[in-house]
Design a protein around this motif. Structure first.
Motif, PDB file in Angstrom:
ATOM      1  N   GLY A 128       0.802  -1.300   0.087  1.00  0.00           N
ATOM      2  CA  GLY A 128       0.191  -0.146   0.170  1.00  0.00           C
ATOM      3  C   GLY A 128       0.734   1.274   0.055  1.00  0.00           C
ATOM      4  O   GLY A 128       0.617   1.669  -0.341  1.00  0.00           O
ATOM      5  N   GLY A 129       1.617   1.247   1.181  1.00  0.00           N
ATOM      6  CA  GLY A 129       2.718   2.743   1.190  1.00  0.00           C
ATOM      7  C   GLY A 129       3.283   2.389  -0.425  1.00  0.00           C
ATOM      8  O   GLY A 129       3.719   4.033  -1.133  1.00  0.00           O
ATOM      9  N   LEU A 130       3.849   1.893  -1.688  1.00  0.00           N
ATOM     10  CA  LEU A 130       4.699   1.427  -2.201  1.00  0.00           C
ATOM     11  C   LEU A 130       3.651   2.083  -3.373  1.00  0.00           C
ATOM     12  O   LEU A 130       3.637   3.204  -4.417  1.00  0.00           O
ATOM     13  N   ALA A 131       2.019   1.306  -3.788  1.00  0.00           N
ATOM     14  CA  ALA A 131       1.702   2.051  -4.581  1.00  0.00           C
ATOM     15  C   ALA A 131       1.050   3.576  -4.282  1.00  0.00           C
ATOM     16  O   ALA A 131       0.784   4.776  -4.818  1.00  0.00           O
ATOM     17  N   ILE A 132       1.258   3.949  -3.193  1.00  0.00           N
ATOM     18  CA  ILE A 132       0.931   5.731  -2.526  1.00  0.00           C
ATOM     19  C   ILE A 132       2.324   6.732  -3.514  1.00  0.00           C
ATOM     20  O   ILE A 132       2.008   7.091  -3.944  1.00  0.00           O
ATOM     21  N   THR A 156      -6.600   5.094 -12.078  1.00  0.00           N
ATOM     22  CA  THR A 156      -7.681   4.384 -12.296  1.00  0.00           C
ATOM     23  C   THR A 156      -7.048   3.170 -13.144  1.00  0.00           C
ATOM     24  O   THR A 156      -8.358   2.420 -12.712  1.00  0.00           O
ATOM     25  N   ILE A 157      -6.615   3.072 -13.513  1.00  0.00           N
ATOM     26  CA  ILE A 157      -6.838   1.781 -14.084  1.00  0.00           C
ATOM     27  C   ILE A 157      -5.728   1.020 -13.472  1.00  0.00           C
ATOM     28  O   ILE A 157      -6.962  -0.780 -12.976  1.00  0.00           O
ATOM     29  N   GLY A 158      -4.794   1.205 -12.396  1.00  0.00           N
ATOM     30  CA  GLY A 158      -4.565   0.361 -11.061  1.00  0.00           C
ATOM     31  C   GLY A 158      -5.736  -0.184 -10.212  1.00  0.00           C
ATOM     32  O   GLY A 158      -5.584  -1.510  -9.740  1.00  0.00           O
ATOM     33  N   THR A 159      -6.178   0.842 -10.117  1.00  0.00           N
ATOM     34  CA  THR A 159      -7.245   0.584  -8.707  1.00  0.00           C
ATOM     35  C   THR A 159      -8.610  -0.303  -9.330  1.00  0.00           C
ATOM     36  O   THR A 159      -8.826  -0.674  -8.254  1.00  0.00           O
ATOM     37  N   ALA A 160      -9.072   0.182 -10.791  1.00  0.00           N
ATOM     38  CA  ALA A 160      -9.647  -0.834 -10.550  1.00  0.00           C
ATOM     39  C   ALA A 160      -9.794  -2.374 -11.034  1.00  0.00           C
ATOM     40  O   ALA A 160     -10.771  -2.956 -10.446  1.00  0.00           O
ATOM     41  N   THR A 161      -8.618  -2.439 -11.450  1.00  0.00           N
ATOM     42  CA  THR A 161      -8.363  -3.855 -11.532  1.00  0.00           C
ATOM     43  C   THR A 161      -8.048  -4.360 -10.211  1.00  0.00           C
ATOM     44  O   THR A 161      -7.837  -5.685  -9.906  1.00  0.00           O
ATOM     45  N   GLY A 162      -7.477  -3.562  -9.386  1.00  0.00           N
ATOM     46  CA  GLY A 162      -6.868  -3.916  -8.318  1.00  0.00           C
ATOM     47  C   GLY A 162      -7.847  -4.735  -6.896  1.00  0.00           C
ATOM     48  O   GLY A 162      -7.875  -5.660  -6.478  1.00  0.00           O
ATOM     49  N   LEU A 163      -9.029  -3.678  -7.628  1.00  0.00           N
ATOM     50  CA  LEU A 163     -10.541  -3.979  -6.340  1.00  0.00           C
ATOM     51  C   LEU A 163     -11.276  -5.274  -7.097  1.00  0.00           C
ATOM     52  O   LEU A 163     -11.188  -5.837  -6.327  1.00  0.00           O
ATOM     53  N   VAL A 164     -10.803  -5.224  -8.223  1.00  0.00           N
ATOM     54  CA  VAL A 164     -11.321  -6.606  -9.125  1.00  0.00           C
ATOM     55  C   VAL A 164     -10.991  -7.840  -8.271  1.00  0.00           C
ATOM     56  O   VAL A 164     -11.011  -9.221  -7.695  1.00  0.00           O
ATOM     57  N   PHE A 165      -9.162  -8.198  -8.258  1.00  0.00           N
ATOM     58  CA  PHE A 165      -8.706  -8.920  -8.276  1.00  0.00           C
ATOM     59  C   PHE A 165      -8.367  -9.270  -6.146  1.00  0.00           C
ATOM     60  O   PHE A 165      -8.723  -9.872  -6.147  1.00  0.00           O
ATOM     61  N   GLY A 166      -8.809  -7.871  -5.920  1.00  0.00           N
ATOM     62  CA  GLY A 166      -8.257  -7.756  -4.296  1.00  0.00           C
ATOM     63  C   GLY A 166     -10.607  -8.183  -3.491  1.00  0.00           C
ATOM     64  O   GLY A 166     -10.005  -9.659  -2.940  1.00  0.00           O
ATOM     65  N   ALA A 167     -11.190  -8.358  -4.008  1.00  0.00           N
ATOM     66  CA  ALA A 167     -12.066  -9.543  -4.164  1.00  0.00           C
ATOM     67  C   ALA A 167     -12.489 -10.428  -4.220  1.00  0.00           C
ATOM     68  O   ALA A 167     -12.567 -11.578  -3.719  1.00  0.00           O
ATOM     69  N   LEU A 168     -11.315 -11.179  -4.355  1.00  0.00           N
ATOM     70  CA  LEU A 168     -11.722 -12.584  -5.843  1.00  0.00           C
ATOM     71  C   LEU A 168     -10.587 -13.380  -4.801  1.00  0.00           C
ATOM     72  O   LEU A 168     -10.553 -14.550  -4.054  1.00  0.00           O
ATOM     73  N   GLY A 194      -2.946  -4.050  -9.264  1.00  0.00           N
ATOM     74  CA  GLY A 194      -3.024  -2.667  -9.148  1.00  0.00           C
ATOM     75  C   GLY A 194      -1.673  -1.845  -9.843  1.00  0.00           C
ATOM     76  O   GLY A 194      -1.798  -1.134 -10.538  1.00  0.00           O
ATOM     77  N   LEU A 195      -1.112  -2.099  -8.327  1.00  0.00           N
ATOM     78  CA  LEU A 195       0.465  -1.288  -8.450  1.00  0.00           C
ATOM     79  C   LEU A 195       0.901  -1.801 -10.168  1.00  0.00           C
ATOM     80  O   LEU A 195       1.252  -1.243 -10.908  1.00  0.00           O
ATOM     81  N   GLY A 196       1.014  -3.166 -10.521  1.00  0.00           N
ATOM     82  CA  GLY A 196       1.683  -3.798 -11.723  1.00  0.00           C
ATOM     83  C   GLY A 196       0.962  -2.757 -12.624  1.00  0.00           C
ATOM     84  O   GLY A 196       1.756  -2.378 -13.824  1.00  0.00           O
ATOM     85  N   LEU A 197      -0.715  -3.535 -12.785  1.00  0.00           N
ATOM     86  CA  LEU A 197      -1.310  -2.451 -14.083  1.00  0.00           C
ATOM     87  C   LEU A 197      -0.747  -0.981 -14.153  1.00  0.00           C
ATOM     88  O   LEU A 197      -0.361   0.078 -14.955  1.00  0.00           O
ATOM     89  N   ALA A 198      -0.673  -0.429 -12.758  1.00  0.00           N
ATOM     90  CA  ALA A 198      -0.051   1.227 -12.582  1.00  0.00           C
ATOM     91  C   ALA A 198       1.368   1.639 -13.309  1.00  0.00           C
ATOM     92  O   ALA A 198       0.955   2.600 -14.100  1.00  0.00           O
TER      93      ALA A 198
END
Length: 671
Positions: free
Chosen positions: A38-42, A494-506, A516-520
C-alpha cells in the motif's frame, strides 16, 4: 514528454517493480505485506504526479511559443540532414566520381513569368537557388533526367549550411490528394507522420508542426508534380500558388509535358525560374561507365562507345543520354552477368523503348540471386531471383492499384483488406488474452468460472482490437489529446485501482495491491514509451518499427512480472509452479493489451498472412532493406520507394504466377 522526464518515469517504473519483488522476500521477516504494498502504491502515484506533464498543462499544452518553434525547427533540420545524408550515401552520391554532371538552362518554353535564368549544374544547385530573388525554382525534364536527384542534392546542400530560417522539407507529391486536403494541411500531416516527436507538447508546445507550416518556418521542395493525376494537377498548382505566394521559397519538379499542360490551363508559378534538365554528354557517359567498372568489365563497354560516336543520334545514344538509363546500364552490367554489347542487337532492341524496358527489367534479374553482388552491397543474403521478382511485383501491383508511390510498412494492412485484417487480428489477440486469463483462473482456485472468465476477457480484448483497427478510431487518435485521460497519474491510477479492486475481491488484498500496482506501472511505461522525444533522430522504417516493438515487449514483461508476483502473494513464494503460471499468463495478457493500438501488430498479422500465401517473404523488412542496398528501392523517411517509377511500372506489368495479388506508396528516383 522531455527526455529527462521520460527517463525518470522509466526508472521509477523499474524501481517500483523491483520493490514489489523485494516485498515478497521481506514479508517473511515480519513486515506486513499490505502496509508495504500500500505504501509503495501511494509513493508511486505521488512520484507520477510530480512528473505528470498534464498537471503542467497550462505551460505544456499551450500553443507553441517562438522559443518552442525555434527549437523544433533546429531539431527538424538536424533530423532531415541525417536522413538525407544517409540516403545520399546509400545511393552513392557523396563521391564526385559517382555523380553524373546534371546540367540545365532556362527552358525555351513559354511557362515562366520571369526572365531567363542562367545555366547551372547539379553541383551548383544550392547557389542557383540562393541567387534566385525569391528562392523559387521549377525543375522540369524528361523521365529519368535527374529531377529527383537535383531535388535531393538541393535539400541536403541547404541543410548542410542551415543555421536558422526556413527548413527545406523534401516531399513526394504522389502522396497528396488535392481534392481531399489543402497543401499546407498535407505538409502538416506528413511532418507529424515522419517526425512524431513534433507532437511532444512539453518540448515544442501544441500544434508545433501546424505552426511551423503556417509561419513558413519550413518550405516545401515538392517532387513529382506529374505524379498527381491529370484531372487534379491544375487544382494542385492553384492550391500551391495560393499557399506559397511570390515571396515564399518553393521548389517543384515535374516532367515537361505535364508541366506545360498544367501551365496552359492555370498559368505560370508566380516568380519562379523554370529550368530544364538536358541530356548528358556522351563523352561524360563513357567516362562514368568506365569509372564504375574494373578494367576487364570496362573493356566490354568499348563497342558501345564506338557505336555512340558513330551514331550519336541513334536509339542507343538517346537512351544513354538519360541519367537513369546510364545508372541502370552501369548497375546491370556491373554485376558481371551479360555483356553490354548485347545492346547493339538491332533485332532485339529495335527502338528506344525496347532498350529502356530491357534495362529496367534486368535490374531485378541481375542484382538478386548473385552472391558477389549481395556481398558487395552488404546484403544479408542472395535472395532467390524468381522469388524476389515475384515479391517485388506483388508490391508494385499493389501500389499501382492504390495509386501510390510510397511503401510504408504500416500500410501493408491494405493488402489484406480492412475487414478481413481486423477479423484476423481481433481473433488472434482475443484468443491470446482470453487464454491467458482463463489459464490463470483455472489454477487459481476458481476453475468453475475459468472458461467463462477467459471467454469474456477474450471477447473484451477482441472488441477493443476491432475498435482500434477501425479507420474512424485511427482518425480520432491521430492527433494528440489534451484531456484528463492524457494525465499520467490519472490514467495509471484509475486503471490500477479498478483492476486491483477486482483481484482484491477475488484473491485477497495482497493480490489486489500487487496487480493494481503492476497495471499502474504498465500504464505509466506505455505512456512513457509512446512519447517521442527523439526529433533529431532520422526517421527510417527500422526505427519507427522498433519503437512499436519496444512498447509491446515492455508491456508484456511488466504484466508478466506483476501476475507472477500476485501468484506468489496468493499461493506463497515456494509455489514455483503457480508463480510460473502467473508469469506466463501475465505475459500473454500483457502482449494482448499492449498491441491493441500499435501499428506493428496489424503489420505482423498482414505479413504472416501474406507470407503464408507466398505473396511476400517471411523476413519482409530484411528483404526490403536488402532491396534498398541493391538499388531496387530507395528510402524516404520511414517509407520505401522504388528507385524509379519506370522500375515499379515494369514490375507491376510483368506477368506472374497465379495467386499473386496486391500493397502501398513511392516516388521516382533519378527522374
Amino acid at each position: 514528454m522531455s527526455r529527462l522526464r521520460q527517463r525518470a518515469v522509466l526508472t521509477g517504473c523499474a524501481l517500483a517493480a523491483l520493490l514489489t519483488l523485494v516485498g515478497l522476500l521481506v514479508t517473511g521477516a515480519g513486515v506486513d505485506p499490505h502496509v508495504w504494498l500500500g505504501g509503495l502504491a501511494i509513493a508511486f502515484l505521488v512520484f507520477l504526479a510530480v512528473l505528470d506533464p498534464w498537471l503542467h498543462r497550462r505551460r505544456a499544452a499551450g500553443l507553441a511559443t517562438e522559443q518552442n518553434l525555434d527549437a523544433a525547427a533546429k531539431a527538424l533540420a538536424t533530423a532531415l540532414h541525417l536522413q538525407w545524408a544517409e540516403e545520399c550515401t546509400a545511393r552513392k552520391l557523396t563521391e564526385r566520381g559517382d555523380l553524373l554532371d546534371l546540367h540545365w538552362t532556362a527552358t525555351e518554353l513559354d511557362v515562366s513569368d520571369r526572365p531567363a535564368a542562367p545555366p547551372g549544374h547539379s553541383d551548383g544547385v544550392v547557389g542557383a537557388f540562393e541567387r534566385q530573388p525569391h528562392h523559387r525554382i521549377v525543375v522540369i525534364g524528361e523521365p529519368g533526367s535527374g529531377k529527383s536527384t537535383v531535388a535531393m542534392l538541393l535539400t541536403i546542400g541547404l541543410l548542410d549550411r542551415y543555421l536558422d530560417g526556413a527548413v527545406p522539407v523534401l516531399l513526394p507529391l504522389s502522396t497528396w490528394d488535392p481534392a481531399v486536403e489543402d497543401v499546407r494541411t498535407w505538409m502538416t500531416r506528413r511532418l507529424y507522420e515522419d517526425h512524431p516527436a513534433l507532437r511532444n507538447t512539453e518540448l515544442y508546445g501544441s500544434y508545433a508542426a501546424d505552426l511551423l507550416v503556417e509561419q513558413r518556418r519550413v518550405f516545401p521542395i515538392l517532387d513529382g508534380l506529374d505524379e498527381i493525376p491529370q484531372a487534379q494537377r491544375a487544382e494542385a498548382v492553384q492550391r500551391i500558388n495560393r499557399a506559397f505566394p511570390v515571396k515564399s521559397p518553393l521548389v517543384i519538379t515535374s516532367r515537361i509535358d505535364e508541366f506545360v499542360d498544367t501551365v496552359s490551363r492555370v498559368g505560370a508559378v508566380p516568380g519562379a525560374d523554370v529550368v530544364e534538365l538536358h541530356p548528358l554528354d556522351l563523352e561524360e557517359v563513357a567516362a562514368y561507365l568506365r569509372a564504375g567498372a574494373d578494367p576487364v568489365k570496362a573493356a566490354g563497354w568499348e563497342p558501345i562507345f564506338l557505336h555512340l560516336r558513330a551514331e550519336p543520334e541513334g536509339h542507343l545514344a538517346e537512351v544513354l543520354s538519360v541519367p537513369l538509363m546510364v545508372w541502370l546500364a552501369s548497375t546491370v552490367y556491373g554485376t558481371g552477368v551479360g555483356e553490354p554489347s548485347e545492346l547493339l542487337d538491332r533485332t532485339r532492341f529495335a527502338d528506344q523503348k525496347a532498350i529502356e524496358d530491357h534495362l529496367a527489367d534486368s535490374l531485378v534479374e541481375r542484382v538478386f540471386g548473385n552472391v558477389d553482388t549481395a556481398y558487395q552491397a552488404h546484403a544479408s543474403q542472395a535472395w532467390p531471383r524468381d522469388q524476389a521478382r515475384r515479391w517485388l511485383g506483388f508490391l508494385a501491383r499493389q501500389m499501382r492499384d492504390q495509386g501510390v508511390r510510397e511503401l510504408g510498412w504500416w500500410d501493408l494492412r491494405r493488402s489484406v483488406g480492412n475487414a478481413w485484417l481486423a477479423l484476423l487480428g481481433a481473433l488472434a489477440v482475443g484468443s491470446i488474452g482470453g487464454f491467458g486469463v482463463g489459464w490463470l483462473m483455472a489454477y487459481a482456485g476458481t476453475p468453475g468460472i475459468a472458461p467463462l472468465t477467459g471467454l469474456i476477457a477474450g471477447a473484451v480484448v477482441a472488441v477493443a482490437a476491432l475498435t482500434a483497427s477501425s479507420r474512424a478510431f485511427r482518425a480520432r487518435t491521430a492527433k494528440p489529446r489534451l484531456g484528463v485521460w492524457r494525465s499520467l497519474v490519472v490514467t495509471s491510477g484509475t486503471i490500477g485501482t479498478a483492476t486491483g479492486l477486482v483481484f482484491g475481491a477475488l484473491y485477497g488484498l495482497s493480490a489486489g495491491l500487487v496487480v493494481g500496482l503492476g497495471l499502474a506501472v504498465a500504464t505509466a511505461l506505455r505512456f512513457a514509451t509512446a512519447s517521442s522525444t527523439e526529433l533529431t533522430h532520422p526517421s527510417s522504417p527500422q526505427w519507427t518499427m522498433a519503437r512499436d516493438r519496444m512498447a509491446v515487449w515492455t508491456g508484456s514483461l511488466v504484466l508478466g512480472v506483476v501476475f507472477g508476483a500476485a501468484a506468489a502473494m496468493v499461493f506463497g513464494v515456494h509455489q514455483s509452479g503457480m508463480i510460473g503460471l502467473g508469469l506466463s499468463s501475465g505475459l500473454l495478457l500483457g502482449f494482448a493489451l499492449s498491441v491493441l493500438h500499435l501499428r506493428w501488430w496489424w503489420f505482423t498479422v498482414a505479413r504472416i498472412w501474406l507470407a503464408a500465401r507466398m505473396r511476400l517473404p517471411w523476413e519482409l523488412m530484411v528483404f526490403l532493406d536488402d532491396a534498398r542496398k541493391l538499388g531496387v528501392l530507395r528510402q524516404a523517411g520511414a517509407c520505401y520507394q522504388f528507385r524509379h517509377a519506370l522500375v515499379q511500372d515494369r514490375l507491376a506489368d510483368k506477368p506472374v504466377a497465379r495467386g499473386i495479388g496486391l500493397i502501398p506508396r513511392a516516388t521516382p528516383s533519378r527522374r
